[in-house]
Design a protein around this motif. Sequence first.
Motif, PDB file in Angstrom:
ATOM      1  N   ALA A  19       0.853  -1.184   0.000  1.00 54.51           N
ATOM      2  CA  ALA A  19       0.000   0.000   0.000  1.00 54.51           C
ATOM      3  C   ALA A  19       0.889   1.234   0.000  1.00 54.51           C
ATOM      4  CB  ALA A  19      -0.923   0.001   1.214  1.00 54.51           C
ATOM      5  N   LEU A  20       0.553   2.178  -0.849  1.00 52.49           N
ATOM      6  CA  LEU A  20       1.343   3.395  -1.008  1.00 52.49           C
ATOM      7  C   LEU A  20       0.506   4.586  -0.568  1.00 52.49           C
ATOM      8  CD1 LEU A  20       3.974   4.684  -2.202  1.00 52.49           C
ATOM      9  CD2 LEU A  20       2.707   4.917  -4.352  1.00 52.49           C
ATOM     10  N   ALA A  21       0.982   5.300   0.437  1.00 54.13           N
ATOM     11  CA  ALA A  21       0.315   6.518   0.920  1.00 54.13           C
ATOM     12  C   ALA A  21       1.160   7.714   0.506  1.00 54.13           C
ATOM     13  CB  ALA A  21       0.154   6.480   2.434  1.00 54.13           C
ATOM     14  N   THR A  22       0.551   8.645  -0.218  1.00 50.85           N
ATOM     15  CA  THR A  22       1.282   9.780  -0.786  1.00 50.85           C
ATOM     16  C   THR A  22       0.629  11.092  -0.389  1.00 50.85           C
ATOM     17  OG1 THR A  22       1.888   8.430  -2.715  1.00 50.85           O
ATOM     18  CG2 THR A  22       2.130  10.815  -2.923  1.00 50.85           C
ATOM     19  N   VAL A  23       1.439  12.043   0.030  1.00 55.41           N
ATOM     20  CA  VAL A  23       0.944  13.384   0.317  1.00 55.41           C
ATOM     21  C   VAL A  23       0.652  14.071  -1.019  1.00 55.41           C
ATOM     22  CG1 VAL A  23       1.454  15.627   1.338  1.00 55.41           C
ATOM     23  CG2 VAL A  23       2.289  13.543   2.436  1.00 55.41           C
ATOM     24  N   VAL A  24      -0.640  14.347  -1.267  1.00 51.75           N
ATOM     25  CA  VAL A  24      -1.025  14.941  -2.542  1.00 51.75           C
ATOM     26  C   VAL A  24      -1.323  16.434  -2.418  1.00 51.75           C
ATOM     27  CG1 VAL A  24      -1.874  12.747  -3.433  1.00 51.75           C
ATOM     28  CG2 VAL A  24      -3.457  14.298  -2.272  1.00 51.75           C
ATOM     29  N   ASP A  25      -1.406  16.933  -1.211  1.00 50.00           N
ATOM     30  CA  ASP A  25      -1.596  18.362  -1.018  1.00 50.00           C
ATOM     31  C   ASP A  25      -1.138  18.729   0.390  1.00 50.00           C
ATOM     32  OD1 ASP A  25      -2.200  20.940  -1.657  1.00 50.00           O
ATOM     33  OD2 ASP A  25      -4.367  20.751  -1.391  1.00 50.00           O
ATOM     34  N   VAL A  26      -0.593  19.918   0.515  1.00 53.87           N
ATOM     35  CA  VAL A  26      -0.096  20.419   1.796  1.00 53.87           C
ATOM     36  C   VAL A  26      -0.635  21.824   1.999  1.00 53.87           C
ATOM     37  CG1 VAL A  26       1.953  21.205   3.035  1.00 53.87           C
ATOM     38  CG2 VAL A  26       2.011  19.042   1.805  1.00 53.87           C
ATOM     39  N   GLN A  74      -8.122   5.305  -1.272  1.00 62.48           N
ATOM     40  CA  GLN A  74      -8.841   6.103  -0.291  1.00 62.48           C
ATOM     41  C   GLN A  74      -8.086   7.401  -0.031  1.00 62.48           C
ATOM     42  OE1 GLN A  74     -10.242   4.225   3.287  1.00 62.48           O
ATOM     43  NE2 GLN A  74     -10.397   2.211   2.323  1.00 62.48           N
ATOM     44  N   ARG A  75      -8.852   8.434   0.350  1.00 58.61           N
ATOM     45  CA  ARG A  75      -8.259   9.715   0.703  1.00 58.61           C
ATOM     46  C   ARG A  75      -8.420   9.939   2.192  1.00 58.61           C
ATOM     47  NH1 ARG A  75      -8.032  13.060  -3.932  1.00 58.61           N
ATOM     48  NH2 ARG A  75      -7.339  14.836  -2.678  1.00 58.61           N
ATOM     49  N   ALA A  76      -7.437  10.569   2.803  1.00 63.40           N
ATOM     50  CA  ALA A  76      -7.497  10.916   4.222  1.00 63.40           C
ATOM     51  C   ALA A  76      -6.937  12.307   4.406  1.00 63.40           C
ATOM     52  CB  ALA A  76      -6.707   9.912   5.048  1.00 63.40           C
ATOM     53  N   TRP A  77      -7.527  13.039   5.350  1.00 60.38           N
ATOM     54  CA  TRP A  77      -7.075  14.392   5.643  1.00 60.38           C
ATOM     55  C   TRP A  77      -6.632  14.445   7.093  1.00 60.38           C
ATOM     56  CZ3 TRP A  77      -8.851  17.814   9.330  1.00 60.38           C
ATOM     57  CH2 TRP A  77      -8.396  19.140   9.224  1.00 60.38           C
ATOM     58  N   PHE A  78      -5.476  15.039   7.315  1.00 63.67           N
ATOM     59  CA  PHE A  78      -4.951  15.167   8.665  1.00 63.67           C
ATOM     60  C   PHE A  78      -4.647  16.633   8.945  1.00 63.67           C
ATOM     61  CE2 PHE A  78      -3.794  10.930   7.210  1.00 63.67           C
ATOM     62  CZ  PHE A  78      -4.289  10.150   8.239  1.00 63.67           C
ATOM     63  N   GLY A  79      -5.205  17.119  10.063  1.00 68.69           N
ATOM     64  CA  GLY A  79      -4.943  18.484  10.480  1.00 68.69           C
ATOM     65  C   GLY A  79      -4.774  18.513  11.986  1.00 68.69           C
ATOM     66  N   TYR A  80      -4.786  19.711  12.556  1.00 69.51           N
ATOM     67  CA  TYR A  80      -4.602  19.860  14.003  1.00 69.51           C
ATOM     68  C   TYR A  80      -5.907  20.301  14.641  1.00 69.51           C
ATOM     69  CZ  TYR A  80      -2.918  21.574  18.495  1.00 69.51           C
ATOM     70  OH  TYR A  80      -2.737  21.780  19.830  1.00 69.51           O
ATOM     71  N   SER A  81      -6.291  19.653  15.709  1.00 69.52           N
ATOM     72  CA  SER A  81      -7.525  19.986  16.406  1.00 69.52           C
ATOM     73  C   SER A  81      -7.202  20.636  17.753  1.00 69.52           C
ATOM     74  CB  SER A  81      -8.377  18.728  16.624  1.00 69.52           C
ATOM     75  OG  SER A  81      -9.464  19.011  17.470  1.00 69.52           O
ATOM     76  N   ASP A  82      -7.612  21.882  17.905  1.00 68.94           N
ATOM     77  CA  ASP A  82      -7.437  22.561  19.195  1.00 68.94           C
ATOM     78  C   ASP A  82      -8.388  21.999  20.246  1.00 68.94           C
ATOM     79  OD1 ASP A  82      -5.418  24.329  18.424  1.00 68.94           O
ATOM     80  OD2 ASP A  82      -6.875  25.651  17.478  1.00 68.94           O
ATOM     81  N   ASP A  83      -9.495  21.371  19.795  1.00 71.34           N
ATOM     82  CA  ASP A  83     -10.504  20.869  20.724  1.00 71.34           C
ATOM     83  C   ASP A  83     -10.079  19.581  21.403  1.00 71.34           C
ATOM     84  OD1 ASP A  83     -12.155  22.990  20.002  1.00 71.34           O
ATOM     85  OD2 ASP A  83     -13.003  21.861  18.314  1.00 71.34           O
ATOM     86  N   GLU A  95      -1.745  20.997   7.441  1.00 69.48           N
ATOM     87  CA  GLU A  95      -2.739  20.037   6.998  1.00 69.48           C
ATOM     88  C   GLU A  95      -2.162  19.200   5.863  1.00 69.48           C
ATOM     89  OE1 GLU A  95      -6.119  22.269   5.800  1.00 69.48           O
ATOM     90  OE2 GLU A  95      -6.341  23.304   7.718  1.00 69.48           O
ATOM     91  N   LEU A  96      -2.483  17.911   5.877  1.00 72.44           N
ATOM     92  CA  LEU A  96      -2.034  16.990   4.839  1.00 72.44           C
ATOM     93  C   LEU A  96      -3.229  16.322   4.191  1.00 72.44           C
ATOM     94  CD1 LEU A  96       0.936  15.037   6.503  1.00 72.44           C
ATOM     95  CD2 LEU A  96       1.075  16.977   4.947  1.00 72.44           C
ATOM     96  N   ASP A  97      -3.206  16.244   2.860  1.00 75.89           N
ATOM     97  CA  ASP A  97      -4.183  15.469   2.102  1.00 75.89           C
ATOM     98  C   ASP A  97      -3.426  14.256   1.564  1.00 75.89           C
ATOM     99  OD1 ASP A  97      -6.342  14.591   0.715  1.00 75.89           O
ATOM    100  OD2 ASP A  97      -6.454  16.280  -0.673  1.00 75.89           O
TER     101      ASP A  97
END
Length: 393
Positions: A19-26, A74-83, A95-97
């Motif tokens: 499985a290959l996971a690639t950062v497609v947007d920053v 599949q697509r996944a989005w990772f960001g930072y949650s202050d909550d 943020e990473l896409d």
Amino acid sequence: MLNIADTLHRWCREARPFALATVVDVRGSAPLPTGTSVAVDADGNVVGSISGGCVEGAVHDLCRQVLCDRGAPQRAWFGYSDDDAFAVGLTCGGELDVLVQRVDPASDPDLGAALDEIVQGRPTAVAQVVDGPADLVGRMLCVLADGTASYGTLDGGQTDRAVTAQAGALLRSGRTARIELGGDADTCPDRLSVLVHVAASRPRMLIFGAVDFAAALSQAGNFLGYHVTVCDARPVFATRARFPHADEVVVDWPHRYLQRTKVDARTAVCVLTHDAKFDIPLLRLALDLPVGYVGAMGSRRTHEQRLRLLCEQGVTDEHLARLHSPIGLDLGARTPEETAVSIVAEVIASTNGGSGFPLSRGTGPIHRPVPDPSSAAGGRPSLDTVAVAAAPV
């Protein structure tokens, strides 16, 4: 992907699914750039990193899921949650896409073939569809230095040609980037977002003559992504202080430096000395090398004298036809900065097979497939489209 090319190449040779996971947007202050990948094989072996540790566990789990399910990417989005300070996210605030897809080298050998080009050090671009029709997402197309698509296919027709042209342009500039195209009759029917992974050094621009025009041209070349070298035999003029935008400043006789430096089909040679004792031995050598562009500054009178001296030195008509002289497109340039624009405009037109005419005077598609670099290097636009840039005699 290129950050783990050696391991992926070995896994492909071993026909090992992964499985290959690639950062497609920053967005924002993410730790690693677009195009960075991590891969996981069926045994749980992991190579690479996309976040420096922040979200690696979550990406690993998603990779294992995609690998086992044998499903669509599949697509996944990772960001930072202050909550929620303990939620999966990037503590750096970016943020990473991420696109995660399954690769099976046994049934789809194209990526392995592309990686073979990369590990052998050949300039290569791998275009990866990251957004668009479901049947195209994750598909890859490999483009080589000659501008041809050698491995992989998207639709076998118009889409392939459009993506190949864009990937070829990025390959020549040595730049990994995400491009948007399609949705119109001129390119391809479907709107696509394509991440082009480029394995190539920056193209070179060799500027001979440490004059004011060279200072402006070095800045323009740097802006376009060239590795810029300014060379002059006169140490009082060839200084770092005068050329802050050049990657290197060399004090040497121009032809002697050209003899010992490395060039290729993407190299642009710009001769601004307009002094026969420098120009003639330099141009005689440059026109015999497999470079993409050779241009020389000077007036029409200087040009005619230059042609006569080159003929006396035994330069053939075929080689003289490669010379862009007087250098630049006719933009009515006067200042060094305007002249630099006219020169790089001609370099771009020569590289991409452009006519140099205003788009408003043309018909048909604006974007055309990029020509074979070998043919571009061997020809030049007609004299009607190449005119003198402002230059001293």
